[in-house]
Scaffold this motif. Structure first.
Motif, PDB file in Angstrom:
ATOM      1  N   HIS A  14      14.569 -12.855  23.979  1.00 45.14           N
ATOM      2  CA  HIS A  14      14.882 -12.006  24.404  1.00 45.14           C
ATOM      3  C   HIS A  14      12.998 -11.298  23.355  1.00 45.14           C
ATOM      4  O   HIS A  14      13.106 -11.112  22.535  1.00 45.14           O
ATOM      5  CB  HIS A  14      15.975 -11.135  24.670  1.00 45.14           C
ATOM      6  N   VAL A  15      12.269 -11.232  24.824  1.00 42.86           N
ATOM      7  CA  VAL A  15      11.099 -10.605  24.109  1.00 42.86           C
ATOM      8  C   VAL A  15      10.985  -8.763  24.545  1.00 42.86           C
ATOM      9  O   VAL A  15      10.771  -8.697  25.794  1.00 42.86           O
ATOM     10  CB  VAL A  15       9.970 -10.958  24.344  1.00 42.86           C
ATOM     11  N   SER A  16      10.629  -8.126  23.781  1.00 41.30           N
ATOM     12  CA  SER A  16      10.168  -7.268  23.677  1.00 41.30           C
ATOM     13  C   SER A  16       8.326  -5.948  23.548  1.00 41.30           C
ATOM     14  O   SER A  16       8.791  -6.874  22.651  1.00 41.30           O
ATOM     15  CB  SER A  16      10.975  -5.869  23.437  1.00 41.30           C
ATOM     16  N   ILE A  17       7.600  -6.218  24.316  1.00 39.27           N
ATOM     17  CA  ILE A  17       6.386  -5.946  23.847  1.00 39.27           C
ATOM     18  C   ILE A  17       5.995  -4.706  23.201  1.00 39.27           C
ATOM     19  O   ILE A  17       6.213  -3.391  24.221  1.00 39.27           O
ATOM     20  CB  ILE A  17       5.437  -6.515  24.980  1.00 39.27           C
ATOM     21  N   GLU A  18       6.147  -3.821  22.438  1.00 36.63           N
ATOM     22  CA  GLU A  18       6.316  -2.717  22.224  1.00 36.63           C
ATOM     23  C   GLU A  18       4.847  -1.698  22.000  1.00 36.63           C
ATOM     24  O   GLU A  18       4.925  -0.475  22.319  1.00 36.63           O
ATOM     25  CB  GLU A  18       6.595  -2.814  20.259  1.00 36.63           C
ATOM     26  N   LYS A  19       4.005  -2.762  21.813  1.00 35.88           N
ATOM     27  CA  LYS A  19       2.858  -1.754  21.621  1.00 35.88           C
ATOM     28  C   LYS A  19       1.443  -2.995  21.213  1.00 35.88           C
ATOM     29  O   LYS A  19       2.129  -4.101  21.366  1.00 35.88           O
ATOM     30  CB  LYS A  19       2.622  -1.023  20.148  1.00 35.88           C
ATOM     31  N   VAL A  20       0.197  -2.546  22.190  1.00 30.19           N
ATOM     32  CA  VAL A  20      -1.018  -3.564  22.951  1.00 30.19           C
ATOM     33  C   VAL A  20      -1.848  -2.968  22.310  1.00 30.19           C
ATOM     34  O   VAL A  20      -2.221  -1.563  22.975  1.00 30.19           O
ATOM     35  CB  VAL A  20      -1.001  -4.138  24.108  1.00 30.19           C
ATOM     36  N   ASP A  21      -3.010  -3.158  20.903  1.00 29.17           N
ATOM     37  CA  ASP A  21      -4.177  -3.044  21.254  1.00 29.17           C
ATOM     38  C   ASP A  21      -5.501  -3.812  21.031  1.00 29.17           C
ATOM     39  O   ASP A  21      -4.908  -4.589  22.550  1.00 29.17           O
ATOM     40  CB  ASP A  21      -3.975  -2.666  19.679  1.00 29.17           C
ATOM     41  N   THR A  23      -6.538  -6.261  19.976  1.00 23.89           N
ATOM     42  CA  THR A  23      -6.747  -7.890  19.477  1.00 23.89           C
ATOM     43  C   THR A  23      -5.046  -7.577  19.040  1.00 23.89           C
ATOM     44  O   THR A  23      -5.063  -9.277  18.567  1.00 23.89           O
ATOM     45  CB  THR A  23      -7.826  -8.552  18.961  1.00 23.89           C
ATOM     46  N   THR A  24      -4.144  -7.146  19.675  1.00 24.69           N
ATOM     47  CA  THR A  24      -2.991  -7.652  18.801  1.00 24.69           C
ATOM     48  C   THR A  24      -1.953  -6.899  19.373  1.00 24.69           C
ATOM     49  O   THR A  24      -2.519  -5.590  20.122  1.00 24.69           O
ATOM     50  CB  THR A  24      -3.040  -7.133  16.838  1.00 24.69           C
ATOM     51  N   ALA A  25      -0.600  -7.085  19.198  1.00 23.03           N
ATOM     52  CA  ALA A  25       0.500  -6.890  19.922  1.00 23.03           C
ATOM     53  C   ALA A  25       1.181  -6.704  19.041  1.00 23.03           C
ATOM     54  O   ALA A  25       1.701  -7.365  18.267  1.00 23.03           O
ATOM     55  CB  ALA A  25       1.108  -7.529  20.737  1.00 23.03           C
ATOM     56  N   GLU A  26       2.636  -5.169  19.586  1.00 19.32           N
ATOM     57  CA  GLU A  26       3.500  -5.947  18.600  1.00 19.32           C
ATOM     58  C   GLU A  26       5.288  -5.978  19.026  1.00 19.32           C
ATOM     59  O   GLU A  26       5.215  -5.703  20.148  1.00 19.32           O
ATOM     60  CB  GLU A  26       3.687  -3.859  17.973  1.00 19.32           C
ATOM     61  N   VAL A  27       5.195  -6.880  18.865  1.00 18.47           N
ATOM     62  CA  VAL A  27       6.626  -7.660  19.479  1.00 18.47           C
ATOM     63  C   VAL A  27       7.456  -7.865  18.689  1.00 18.47           C
ATOM     64  O   VAL A  27       7.557  -7.870  17.559  1.00 18.47           O
ATOM     65  CB  VAL A  27       6.423  -9.223  20.398  1.00 18.47           C
ATOM     66  N   LEU A  28       8.952  -7.330  19.614  1.00 18.72           N
ATOM     67  CA  LEU A  28      10.322  -8.744  19.466  1.00 18.72           C
ATOM     68  C   LEU A  28      11.220  -8.865  19.710  1.00 18.72           C
ATOM     69  O   LEU A  28      10.506  -9.329  21.203  1.00 18.72           O
ATOM     70  CB  LEU A  28      11.262  -7.169  19.070  1.00 18.72           C
ATOM     71  N   VAL A  29      11.234 -10.492  18.971  1.00 17.22           N
ATOM     72  CA  VAL A  29      11.530 -11.498  19.706  1.00 17.22           C
ATOM     73  C   VAL A  29      12.865 -11.481  18.903  1.00 17.22           C
ATOM     74  O   VAL A  29      13.303 -12.058  17.635  1.00 17.22           O
ATOM     75  CB  VAL A  29      10.883 -12.934  19.165  1.00 17.22           C
ATOM     76  N   ASN A  30      13.575 -11.782  19.785  1.00 17.05           N
ATOM     77  CA  ASN A  30      15.031 -11.373  19.131  1.00 17.05           C
ATOM     78  C   ASN A  30      15.894 -10.164  18.678  1.00 17.05           C
ATOM     79  O   ASN A  30      16.385 -11.046  17.306  1.00 17.05           O
ATOM     80  CB  ASN A  30      15.883 -12.709  18.678  1.00 17.05           C
ATOM     81  N   GLY A  31      15.358  -9.075  17.325  1.00 17.89           N
ATOM     82  CA  GLY A  31      15.250  -8.393  16.856  1.00 17.89           C
ATOM     83  C   GLY A  31      14.521  -8.368  15.937  1.00 17.89           C
ATOM     84  O   GLY A  31      14.276  -7.569  15.591  1.00 17.89           O
ATOM     85  N   ALA A  32      14.032  -9.762  16.175  1.00 14.46           N
ATOM     86  CA  ALA A  32      12.969  -9.923  14.792  1.00 14.46           C
ATOM     87  C   ALA A  32      11.212  -9.395  15.118  1.00 14.46           C
ATOM     88  O   ALA A  32      10.977  -9.855  16.297  1.00 14.46           O
ATOM     89  CB  ALA A  32      12.550 -11.062  14.467  1.00 14.46           C
TER      90      ALA A  32
END
Length: 145
Positions: A14-21, A23-32
């Motif tokens: 389960h992947v959540s994309i939190e923030k995209v700049d 050249t980087t993206a902050e993502v949560l993969v299975n809560g990590a």
């Protein structure tokens, strides 16, 4: 925030994309939480959409006729290969009188046998291929007088 569910090699993520700049993206993969770096801009490209003019209502007789995707005859009465393949069988001989729709050759292309049929009446003037020959799209197979 966008959320996606993936199954990779039988494992569920389960992947959540939190923030995209840029050249980087902050993502949560299975809560990590992960910081993902990528090349190029992070902003999605805007595709330019164009509107196609609608086709006016018309009767079948008014509609333009679409050419049959079959063997084309050249001005010299030649029959060309409609696609690349291998000649499996030649069903006519030089001097044979042929009719419209008569099978001339069998062409194997992409593991399928394709009948090459005559689009005109006439006499076979020459056969430019032999059984087992490889041909390309547009190669002259035979000529009809």
């Amino acid at each position: 925030m966008k959320e996606y569910n993936f199954r990779i090699n039988g494992n569920e993520y389960h992947v959540s994309i939190e923030k995209v700049d840029d050249t980087t993206a902050e993502v949560l993969v299975n809560g990590a939480s992960f910081s993902v770096e990528f090349e190029g801009e992070g902003k999605p490209r805007q595709e330019k959409l164009t509107q196609v003019a609608p086709i006016p209502n018309s009767t079948p007789a008014e509609r333009p006729q679409v050419a049959k995707p079959a063997v084309a005859a050249t001005p010299a009465s030649g029959v060309k290969s409609p696609l690349p393949g291998v000649i499996l069988d030649i069903r006519v001989n030089v001097g044979d009188t042929i009719k419209v729709g008569q099978h001339l050759l069998v062409l194997e292309a992409m593991k399928m046998e394709n009948n090459i049929d005559s689009d005109r009446e006439g006499v076979v003037k020459s056969i430019n291929v032999s059984k087992g020959d490889s041909v390309l799209e547009g190669d002259l197979l035979l000529t009809i007088e």
